[in-house]
Design an enzyme around this catalytic site. Structure first.
Site, PDB file in Angstrom:
ATOM      1  N   ASN A 232      15.896   2.014  -3.270  1.00  0.00           N
ATOM      2  CA  ASN A 232      15.864   0.595  -3.622  1.00  0.00           C
ATOM      3  C   ASN A 232      14.673   0.200  -4.494  1.00  0.00           C
ATOM      4  O   ASN A 232      14.186  -0.925  -4.421  1.00  0.00           O
ATOM      5  CB  ASN A 232      15.987  -0.275  -2.365  1.00  0.00           C
ATOM      6  CG  ASN A 232      14.815  -0.103  -1.420  1.00  0.00           C
ATOM      7  OD1 ASN A 232      13.941   0.702  -1.663  1.00  0.00           O
ATOM      8  ND2 ASN A 232      14.792  -0.883  -0.355  1.00  0.00           N
TER       9      ASN A 232
ATOM     10  N   GLU B 189      -1.359  -0.286   4.694  1.00  0.00           N
ATOM     11  CA  GLU B 189      -0.696   0.515   3.661  1.00  0.00           C
ATOM     12  C   GLU B 189      -1.601   0.697   2.445  1.00  0.00           C
ATOM     13  O   GLU B 189      -1.623   1.775   1.834  1.00  0.00           O
ATOM     14  CB  GLU B 189       0.617  -0.152   3.263  1.00  0.00           C
ATOM     15  CG  GLU B 189       1.639  -0.137   4.398  1.00  0.00           C
ATOM     16  CD  GLU B 189       2.879  -0.975   4.133  1.00  0.00           C
ATOM     17  OE1 GLU B 189       3.739  -1.029   5.022  1.00  0.00           O
ATOM     18  OE2 GLU B 189       2.987  -1.574   3.045  1.00  0.00           O
TER      19      GLU B 189
ATOM     20  N   TYR C 266       5.717   6.069   6.818  1.00  0.00           N
ATOM     21  CA  TYR C 266       6.865   5.363   7.399  1.00  0.00           C
ATOM     22  C   TYR C 266       7.001   5.635   8.898  1.00  0.00           C
ATOM     23  O   TYR C 266       8.103   5.472   9.451  1.00  0.00           O
ATOM     24  CB  TYR C 266       8.138   5.747   6.653  1.00  0.00           C
ATOM     25  CG  TYR C 266       8.300   5.041   5.313  1.00  0.00           C
ATOM     26  CD1 TYR C 266       8.524   3.654   5.257  1.00  0.00           C
ATOM     27  CD2 TYR C 266       8.248   5.741   4.114  1.00  0.00           C
ATOM     28  CE1 TYR C 266       8.682   2.998   4.039  1.00  0.00           C
ATOM     29  CE2 TYR C 266       8.403   5.086   2.896  1.00  0.00           C
ATOM     30  CZ  TYR C 266       8.624   3.712   2.872  1.00  0.00           C
ATOM     31  OH  TYR C 266       8.792   3.068   1.664  1.00  0.00           O
TER      32      TYR C 266
ATOM     33  N   LYS D  16       9.333   3.310  -6.370  1.00  0.00           N
ATOM     34  CA  LYS D  16       9.855   4.492  -5.679  1.00  0.00           C
ATOM     35  C   LYS D  16      10.421   5.533  -6.657  1.00  0.00           C
ATOM     36  O   LYS D  16      10.666   5.224  -7.832  1.00  0.00           O
ATOM     37  CB  LYS D  16      10.925   4.045  -4.680  1.00  0.00           C
ATOM     38  CG  LYS D  16      10.381   3.112  -3.590  1.00  0.00           C
ATOM     39  CD  LYS D  16      11.433   2.849  -2.517  1.00  0.00           C
ATOM     40  CE  LYS D  16      10.879   1.916  -1.441  1.00  0.00           C
ATOM     41  NZ  LYS D  16      11.846   1.776  -0.311  1.00  0.00           N
TER      42      LYS D  16
ATOM     43  N   HIS E  54       8.850  -0.828  -2.911  1.00  0.00           N
ATOM     44  CA  HIS E  54       8.428  -1.195  -1.554  1.00  0.00           C
ATOM     45  C   HIS E  54       7.525  -2.412  -1.640  1.00  0.00           C
ATOM     46  O   HIS E  54       6.774  -2.559  -2.600  1.00  0.00           O
ATOM     47  CB  HIS E  54       7.651  -0.035  -0.924  1.00  0.00           C
ATOM     48  CG  HIS E  54       6.967  -0.401   0.367  1.00  0.00           C
ATOM     49  ND1 HIS E  54       7.632  -0.442   1.570  1.00  0.00           N
ATOM     50  CD2 HIS E  54       5.692  -0.776   0.627  1.00  0.00           C
ATOM     51  CE1 HIS E  54       6.783  -0.828   2.515  1.00  0.00           C
ATOM     52  NE2 HIS E  54       5.594  -1.024   1.976  1.00  0.00           N
TER      53      HIS E  54
HETATM   54  P1  CMP Z   1      11.015  -0.265   2.410  1.00  0.00           P
HETATM   55  O1  CMP Z   1      10.810  -1.719   2.213  1.00  0.00           O
HETATM   56  O2  CMP Z   1      10.217   0.678   1.605  1.00  0.00           O
HETATM   57  O3  CMP Z   1      10.763   0.091   3.962  1.00  0.00           O
HETATM   58  C1  CMP Z   1      11.598   0.916   4.729  1.00  0.00           C
HETATM   59  C2  CMP Z   1      12.671   1.558   3.925  1.00  0.00           C
HETATM   60  O4  CMP Z   1      13.681   2.173   4.669  1.00  0.00           O
HETATM   61  C3  CMP Z   1      13.389   0.494   3.144  1.00  0.00           C
HETATM   62  O5  CMP Z   1      12.557   0.034   2.114  1.00  0.00           O
HETATM   63  C4  CMP Z   1      14.652   1.225   2.708  1.00  0.00           C
HETATM   64  O6  CMP Z   1      14.482   1.924   1.497  1.00  0.00           O
HETATM   65  C5  CMP Z   1      14.824   2.216   3.839  1.00  0.00           C
HETATM   66  N1  CMP Z   1      15.993   1.836   4.608  1.00  0.00           N
HETATM   67  C6  CMP Z   1      16.144   0.748   5.369  1.00  0.00           C
HETATM   68  N2  CMP Z   1      17.375   0.734   5.911  1.00  0.00           N
HETATM   69  C7  CMP Z   1      18.001   1.837   5.466  1.00  0.00           C
HETATM   70  C8  CMP Z   1      19.294   2.380   5.673  1.00  0.00           C
HETATM   71  N3  CMP Z   1      20.185   1.767   6.447  1.00  0.00           N
HETATM   72  N4  CMP Z   1      19.596   3.535   5.051  1.00  0.00           N
HETATM   73  C9  CMP Z   1      18.675   4.157   4.264  1.00  0.00           C
HETATM   74  N5  CMP Z   1      17.437   3.689   4.043  1.00  0.00           N
HETATM   75  C10 CMP Z   1      17.110   2.543   4.635  1.00  0.00           C
END
Ligand code: CMP
Length: 139
Positions: free
Chosen positions: A113, A127, A50, A10, A116
């Site tokens: 984070n 995806e 998403y 990311k 993904h």
């Molecule tokens: P990812 O696994 O890419 O799939 C969905 C994403 O939404 C997840 O990683 C997080 O980065 C994001 N996400 C999930 N929960 C939250 C939250 N409470 N606040 C902000 N981002 C979120």
């Protein structure tokens, strides 16, 4: 059986200079890269990717963040790819991610984070084809 998952490094991890270390950890865990590109999602494309999270409180933030800078998108191959990759990256919230996982090392927050990982074989296929044509995959 050997199968595939889909990942993105990311914008936060790209900006912080972690592409190399993350790819090394992915390869070291036995995943083979069968497709890969360095790209940036438009807000529209990120929203589409998403779409399943549309309506959640973090959706707008997620779309803005995921289109904020370049990413690395890749399709990975390994036995039990989806589940083993989720173990390798750790929990969505880096505060809860197990020691040594990619998110525990490189993620900064639940939104930013670092990586993904697809959550099912079905989503891995969806995806992967969102980002790659069949002719971009070299098994
Ligand atoms: P990812 O696994 O890419 O799939 C969905 C994403 O939404 C997840 O990683 C997080 O980065 C994001 N996400 C999930 N929960 C939250 C939250 N409470 N606040 C902000 N981002 C979120």
């Amino acid at each position: 059986a050997t199968n595939r998952t889909f990942t993105m490094i990311k914008p936060d991890a790209v900006k912080n200079g972690h592409i190399g270390a993350i790819l090394e950890q992915i390869n070291g865990a036995g995943f083979r890269i069968v497709a890969m590109k360095y790209t940036q999602l438009s807000a529209e494309k990120a929203g589409e990717f998403y779409a399943v999270h549309k309506g959640r409180p973090f959706y707008d933030e997620l779309v803005t963040f995921m289109s904020s800078g370049p990413i690395v998108a890749a399709i990975l191959e390994k036995e039990n790819a989806v589940s083993d990759f989720r173990t390798l990256i750790g929990a969505t919230n880096p505060a809860e991610a197990a020691e040594g996982t990619i998110r525990s090392k490189y993620a900064t927050s639940i939104g930013e984070n670092a990586v993904h990982g697809s959550d099912s074989d079905e989503n891995a296929a969806i995806e992967g084809s969102f980002h790659f044509a069949g002719t971009d995959i070299f098994a």
